[in-house]
Design a protein around this motif. Structure first.
Motif, PDB file in Angstrom:
ATOM      1  N   VAL A 169      12.566   8.354   7.623  1.00 32.24           N
ATOM      2  CA  VAL A 169      12.086   6.987   7.794  1.00 32.24           C
ATOM      3  C   VAL A 169      11.203   6.620   6.603  1.00 32.24           C
ATOM      4  CG1 VAL A 169      10.752   5.392   9.215  1.00 32.24           C
ATOM      5  CG2 VAL A 169      12.104   7.194  10.311  1.00 32.24           C
ATOM      6  N   PHE A 170      11.594   5.575   5.877  1.00 34.81           N
ATOM      7  CA  PHE A 170      10.739   5.014   4.825  1.00 34.81           C
ATOM      8  C   PHE A 170       9.751   4.052   5.484  1.00 34.81           C
ATOM      9  CE2 PHE A 170      14.653   6.042   2.522  1.00 34.81           C
ATOM     10  CZ  PHE A 170      14.151   6.687   1.396  1.00 34.81           C
ATOM     11  N   LYS A 171       8.534   3.995   4.959  1.00 36.38           N
ATOM     12  CA  LYS A 171       7.569   3.042   5.515  1.00 36.38           C
ATOM     13  C   LYS A 171       6.857   2.320   4.384  1.00 36.38           C
ATOM     14  CE  LYS A 171       3.969   6.567   6.158  1.00 36.38           C
ATOM     15  NZ  LYS A 171       3.110   7.272   7.135  1.00 36.38           N
ATOM     16  N   GLY A 172       6.622   1.029   4.630  1.00 33.18           N
ATOM     17  CA  GLY A 172       5.900   0.193   3.678  1.00 33.18           C
ATOM     18  C   GLY A 172       4.853  -0.621   4.411  1.00 33.18           C
ATOM     19  N   MET A 210       0.848  -1.194   0.000  1.00 32.24           N
ATOM     20  CA  MET A 210       0.000   0.000   0.000  1.00 32.24           C
ATOM     21  C   MET A 210       0.884   1.245   0.000  1.00 32.24           C
ATOM     22  SD  MET A 210      -2.913  -1.004   2.797  1.00 32.24           S
ATOM     23  CE  MET A 210      -3.328   0.718   3.062  1.00 32.24           C
ATOM     24  N   MET A 211       1.851   1.230   0.886  1.00 29.58           N
ATOM     25  CA  MET A 211       2.871   2.279   0.912  1.00 29.58           C
ATOM     26  C   MET A 211       4.166   1.573   0.545  1.00 29.58           C
ATOM     27  SD  MET A 211       1.882   4.231   4.430  1.00 29.58           S
ATOM     28  CE  MET A 211       0.232   4.897   4.681  1.00 29.58           C
ATOM     29  N   VAL A 212       4.834   2.041  -0.445  1.00 32.99           N
ATOM     30  CA  VAL A 212       5.889   1.249  -1.071  1.00 32.99           C
ATOM     31  C   VAL A 212       7.261   1.552  -0.488  1.00 32.99           C
ATOM     32  CG1 VAL A 212       7.026   0.684  -3.249  1.00 32.99           C
ATOM     33  CG2 VAL A 212       4.565   1.123  -3.213  1.00 32.99           C
ATOM     34  N   THR A 213       7.970   0.509  -0.115  1.00 30.33           N
ATOM     35  CA  THR A 213       9.418   0.580   0.084  1.00 30.33           C
ATOM     36  C   THR A 213      10.032  -0.462  -0.837  1.00 30.33           C
ATOM     37  OG1 THR A 213       9.263  -0.982   1.919  1.00 30.33           O
ATOM     38  CG2 THR A 213       9.364   1.349   2.474  1.00 30.33           C
ATOM     39  N   ASP A 214      11.152  -0.140  -1.440  1.00 28.62           N
ATOM     40  CA  ASP A 214      11.753  -1.062  -2.404  1.00 28.62           C
ATOM     41  C   ASP A 214      13.262  -1.074  -2.220  1.00 28.62           C
ATOM     42  OD1 ASP A 214      12.567   1.366  -3.496  1.00 28.62           O
ATOM     43  OD2 ASP A 214      11.076   1.331  -5.102  1.00 28.62           O
TER      44      ASP A 214
END
Length: 375
Positions: A308-311, A220-224
């Motif tokens: 902070v990245f969030k996935g 839904m919220m992308v981290t790659d």
């Protein structure tokens, strides 16, 4: 689909790699059946990505003990039975045999990312890993990360100094980042020595597998992988991983807090004081994934450490779980380990000096060989 290379180097790295393969193979299957004698030939690993695994060791018995890693993925570097925790011997052996190792990697194709899993303290793992990563980086553009396991402090002077020099070489070389796990910190698992080791290996394997899956999942919220690279490029070149999975219904804020607490981390650190950047990945049924709670916890973390990245991965019917990759600006526990290593080097030097003096004394006694006293 990501192409991932996962290398287990030395006894510790082999065992963690085997634990990763075990968890990947046993998704929805029976562990006892999967662990049968033929699994080394016919095992089927259920990875989200294209994951190629390679186990490297100078000790053939350690390779033979692996139950969930295919026979073709095990590379024996012939040097009697290991290198005896001597990094100088290990470096010589690697230089002589590196062609075979690099060919095995080349034969697997190209990759998007690689992880080398190893102990910092033993012979093969600590001596092979820095030059192995250097050789891989000479020929390839993909990032290579080292997942490094620190020793129990009571294991002795040789292991402490090995860890110190190995980490120094990794940081000075082309390694794209070091993820720390610490046996000393994790030993509170309890049980017998074997149970403690198995528990630690499984704990690390589950986190690594969750990370690999998450980097190649629809979110839904992308981290790659790009976000992971950015996180790992921050801080002092050091990182650790936190993880927590609820065993019953639990608010997502509590899951995140537990992930970032001492019970969830692989290395002793104060997240809010020593952290540099972070990636937080959450998974579970959508009823647990409150955006307000997630935002509040991530904001609390980002307010202390920066970006902070969030996935978020929705998995219907699943209890909530969280994983955090955290880079470190400082590491007080690592500084303590280096202080211990300096003392260990001094102790070894003192012992050698005493042996040298003893030999000089023996030489003095030998000067009267063949002579008789005169009265």
């Amino acid at each position: 689909m990501l192409n991932v290379l996962l290398v287990g180097n030395g006894q510790c790295g082999n065992r963690i790699l085997d634990a990763v393969n075990k968890h990947a193979m046993n998704r929805g299957s029976n562990v006892k059946e999967a662990g049968g004698g033929l699994s080394k030939y016919f095992s089927k690993h259920n990875y989200q990505s294209n994951v190629q695994t390679i186990a490297i060791n100078t000790a053939i018995n350690d390779l033979k003990e692996m139950k969930f890693t295919k026979a073709k993925d095990r590379i024996h570097i012939k040097n009697l039975h290991g290198v005896g925790a001597n990094r100088n011997i290990g470096k010589e052996v690697f230089e002589q045999q590196k062609g075979n190792i690099l060919k095995a990697i080349e034969d697997r194709g190209d990759f998007d990312v690689a992880f080398v899993v190893t102990s910092a303290s033993g012979g093969t793992g600590s001596s092979f890993t820095p030059p192995l990563i250097e050789e891989i980086k000479k020929s390839h553009n993909f990032p290579v990360y080292a997942l490094v396991i620190l020793p129990f402090r009571e294991e002795g002077t040789l292991y402490l100094q090995n860890a110190a020099f190995m980490l120094k070489e990794l940081r000075e070389g082309p390694c794209d980042g070091i993820i720390l796990a610490d046996n000393q910190y994790l030993k509170t698992i309890g049980g017998s020595v074997q149970e403690a080791y198995d528990g630690i290996n499984s704990m690390i394997a589950k986190r690594l597998l969750f990370l690999l899956d998450s980097l190649d999942s629809e979110m839904m919220m992308v981290t790659d992988l790009g976000d992971f690279k950015t996180v790992m490029s921050g801080g002092a070149g050091l990182a650790t991983v936190g993880y927590y999975k609820a065993e019953s219904e639990m608010p997502i804020r509590t899951v995140i807090q537990n992930c970032l607490s001492p019970r969830g981390l692989l290395f002793s650190t104060d997240v809010y004081k020593e952290g540099g950047r972070a990636m937080v990945i959450l998974k579970g049924d959508k009823k647990y994934l409150s955006m307000e709670e997630i935002s509040n916890e991530v904001e609390k973390l980002s307010g202390a450490i920066g970006h902070v990245f969030k996935g978020v991965i929705v998995e219907n019917g699943s209890l909530p779980e969280a994983l955090c990759v955290l880079t470190l600006n400082s590491a007080e526990e690592l500084e303590s380990l280096y202080e211990g290593a300096i003392q260990a080097i001094g102790m070894e030097k003192d012992k050698k000096d005493r042996v040298k003096k003893k030999k000089e004394m023996e030489s003095s006694f030998m000067t009267i060989d063949g002579m008789d006293p005169e009265y």
